[in-house]
Design a protein around this motif. Structure first.
Motif, PDB file in Angstrom:
ATOM      1  N   GLY A 157      35.948  29.104 104.410  1.00 31.91           N
ATOM      2  CA  GLY A 157      36.406  29.679 103.884  1.00 31.91           C
ATOM      3  C   GLY A 157      35.430  30.430 102.430  1.00 31.91           C
ATOM      4  O   GLY A 157      35.479  31.319 102.297  1.00 31.91           O
ATOM      5  N   LEU A 168      40.117  36.757 104.233  1.00 29.36           N
ATOM      6  CA  LEU A 168      40.048  35.892 104.782  1.00 29.36           C
ATOM      7  C   LEU A 168      41.453  35.512 106.016  1.00 29.36           C
ATOM      8  O   LEU A 168      42.387  35.434 105.525  1.00 29.36           O
ATOM      9  N   PRO A 170      42.284  33.352 109.149  1.00 31.53           N
ATOM     10  CA  PRO A 170      42.186  32.219 109.499  1.00 31.53           C
ATOM     11  C   PRO A 170      43.083  32.088 110.958  1.00 31.53           C
ATOM     12  O   PRO A 170      44.598  32.557 110.736  1.00 31.53           O
ATOM     13  N   ILE A 178      46.661  26.645 105.565  1.00 31.42           N
ATOM     14  CA  ILE A 178      46.331  28.013 104.795  1.00 31.42           C
ATOM     15  C   ILE A 178      46.736  27.287 103.456  1.00 31.42           C
ATOM     16  O   ILE A 178      46.440  27.829 102.544  1.00 31.42           O
ATOM     17  N   LEU A 181      42.862  26.020 102.645  1.00 30.35           N
ATOM     18  CA  LEU A 181      42.626  27.190 101.705  1.00 30.35           C
ATOM     19  C   LEU A 181      43.529  27.743 100.579  1.00 30.35           C
ATOM     20  O   LEU A 181      41.736  28.215  99.678  1.00 30.35           O
ATOM     21  N   ARG A 182      43.875  28.326  99.961  1.00 29.66           N
ATOM     22  CA  ARG A 182      44.449  28.722  99.185  1.00 29.66           C
ATOM     23  C   ARG A 182      44.060  27.877  98.025  1.00 29.66           C
ATOM     24  O   ARG A 182      44.082  28.723  96.927  1.00 29.66           O
ATOM     25  N   ILE A 195      44.335  36.726 102.131  1.00 31.27           N
ATOM     26  CA  ILE A 195      44.351  35.474 103.081  1.00 31.27           C
ATOM     27  C   ILE A 195      45.268  36.263 104.212  1.00 31.27           C
ATOM     28  O   ILE A 195      46.464  36.331 104.062  1.00 31.27           O
ATOM     29  N   SER A 197      46.571  35.559 107.537  1.00 31.18           N
ATOM     30  CA  SER A 197      46.797  34.665 108.533  1.00 31.18           C
ATOM     31  C   SER A 197      47.311  34.969 109.821  1.00 31.18           C
ATOM     32  O   SER A 197      47.719  36.243 109.968  1.00 31.18           O
ATOM     33  N   ASP A 244      53.823  29.510 106.415  1.00 32.54           N
ATOM     34  CA  ASP A 244      51.758  30.072 106.262  1.00 32.54           C
ATOM     35  C   ASP A 244      51.979  31.188 104.616  1.00 32.54           C
ATOM     36  O   ASP A 244      51.381  30.821 103.850  1.00 32.54           O
ATOM     37  N   ALA A 249      49.977  32.548 102.356  1.00 36.56           N
ATOM     38  CA  ALA A 249      49.154  34.003 102.631  1.00 36.56           C
ATOM     39  C   ALA A 249      49.290  35.092 102.058  1.00 36.56           C
ATOM     40  O   ALA A 249      51.162  35.236 101.758  1.00 36.56           O
TER      41      ALA A 249
END
Length: 331
Positions: A157, A168, A170, A178, A181-182, A195, A197, A244, A249
């Motif tokens: 990512g 993005l 995922p 999530i 990544l955040r 994001i 998700s 998420d 997300a």
């Protein structure tokens, strides 16, 4: 709910009498702005490689991707989602190509953002296009490793965000990805990267043509039932969406689409957040096959299927029909 008048005071057909009347009272609408177009890319030059199980869909080399993206933007499609066909020698058990800054997806992102900055570029975050065994996560002794996979997805990512991705996606269904990544986006200064998700992704039989398109189908050993949702489970899907969203997300997706319209409706009603569905490869292939055999009116069922997503509460749809739909809606 108010009880309607009875017949003949109430004649439901009054509001269906003419096209103008039907359009005036139509409850839901569909526009090109509701669409995200999934596009398959591959290395090479001048390549438009047909995918047998996805009639009308091609793998595109980057020089052919640009005019396709220009056309999509001109039709009013706001975003495309990139899915790479990775060369066999780059599919390894350590999946290192997934976060290579110069991999096919990241080169495509940079090209598109340089040439078409107003077009949003969405990416896929999962290891299956790069994995020697076709799974979305690392495999050790037949087991899919969750936490080690999440670490790899974060690297993937970050590389995509550095290349300029707007959204993005995922799609791996690992627990905790999530939030990871955040946190990584915030720490690296990519605070505006959204994001979307794949929050409710089911262990479905409708993904076969997609796996052919990215070259993962023949490599897959076993199935993905240990990390994708059991198709029988509604509340589990809603719990995954709640998780998420709590982890950061911005938008959520239900995948597949048409067999899971009840999930789409439940997600929108319960969470009131931007909700998308993916009209997946198997759904597209079924409708196309029926249309090509003359069993269905292709354009009519295409539009009807997409309106079903809007009626079920979706704000947008990922669909391989996107350019054709956008063309029809312009008429």
């Amino acid at each position: 709910m108010q009880t309607p008048a009875t017949y003949p005071a109430a004649r439901m057909r009054r509001l269906r009498r003419t096209r103008a009347m039907r359009e005036m009272v139509q409850e839901n609408g569909l526009s090109a702005g509701d669409l995200i177009w999934p596009v398959f890319i591959r290395d090479g030059n001048g390549v438009e490689e047909p995918i047998a199980s996805l009639p009308g869909v091609n793998r595109l080399s980057l020089d052919r991707l640009l005019p396709a993206a220009e056309r999509a933007l001109a039709l009013g499609i706001p975003a495309i989602c990139l899915f790479p066909y990775t060369a066999p020698d780059l599919r390894t058990e350590d999946c290192a190509e997934a976060w290579n800054p110069e991999n096919l997806t990241n080169r495509a992102i940079r090209m598109l953002k340089a040439e078409l900055p107003e077009l949003m570029v969405m990416t896929d975050i999962a290891l299956d296009p790069y994995n020697a065994n076709g799974h979305d996560g690392f495999v050790v002794d037949g087991q899919i490793l969750n936490d080690e996979t999440v670490d790899a997805l974060v690297k993937m990512g970050l590389a995509q965000a550095e290349a300029g991705a707007d959204i993005l996606g995922p799609s791996d269904m690992m627990d905790g990805r999530i939030g990871a990544l955040r946190a990584a986006m915030e720490s690296a200064g990519h605070r505006d990267v959204a994001i979307l998700s794949y929050a409710a992704k089911f262990a479905s039989g409708f993904y076969g043509p997609f796996r052919d398109a990215v070259g993962a189908g023949t490599r897959l050993v076993g199935d993905k039932a240990t990390y994708q949702i059991n198709p029988a489970n509604r509340e589990e899907a809603l719990a995954c969406v709640a998780r998420d969203l709590a982890e950061g997300a911005d938008m959520v997706m239900i995948k597949p689409g048409m067999p899971y319209l009840d999930i789409c409706r439940a997600v929108k009603d319960r969470f009131q957040r931007p909700t998308f569905a993916y009209q997946v490869s198997g759904e597209y292939a079924m409708l196309m096959a029926a249309a090509q055999n003359g069993w269905l009116d292709g354009d009519k069922v295409m539009l009807e299927s997409l309106m079903a997503f809007k009626r079920a509460g979706c704000d947008g749809v990922l669909t391989y029909f996107a350019p054709r739909v956008a063309e029809i809606l312009r008429k």
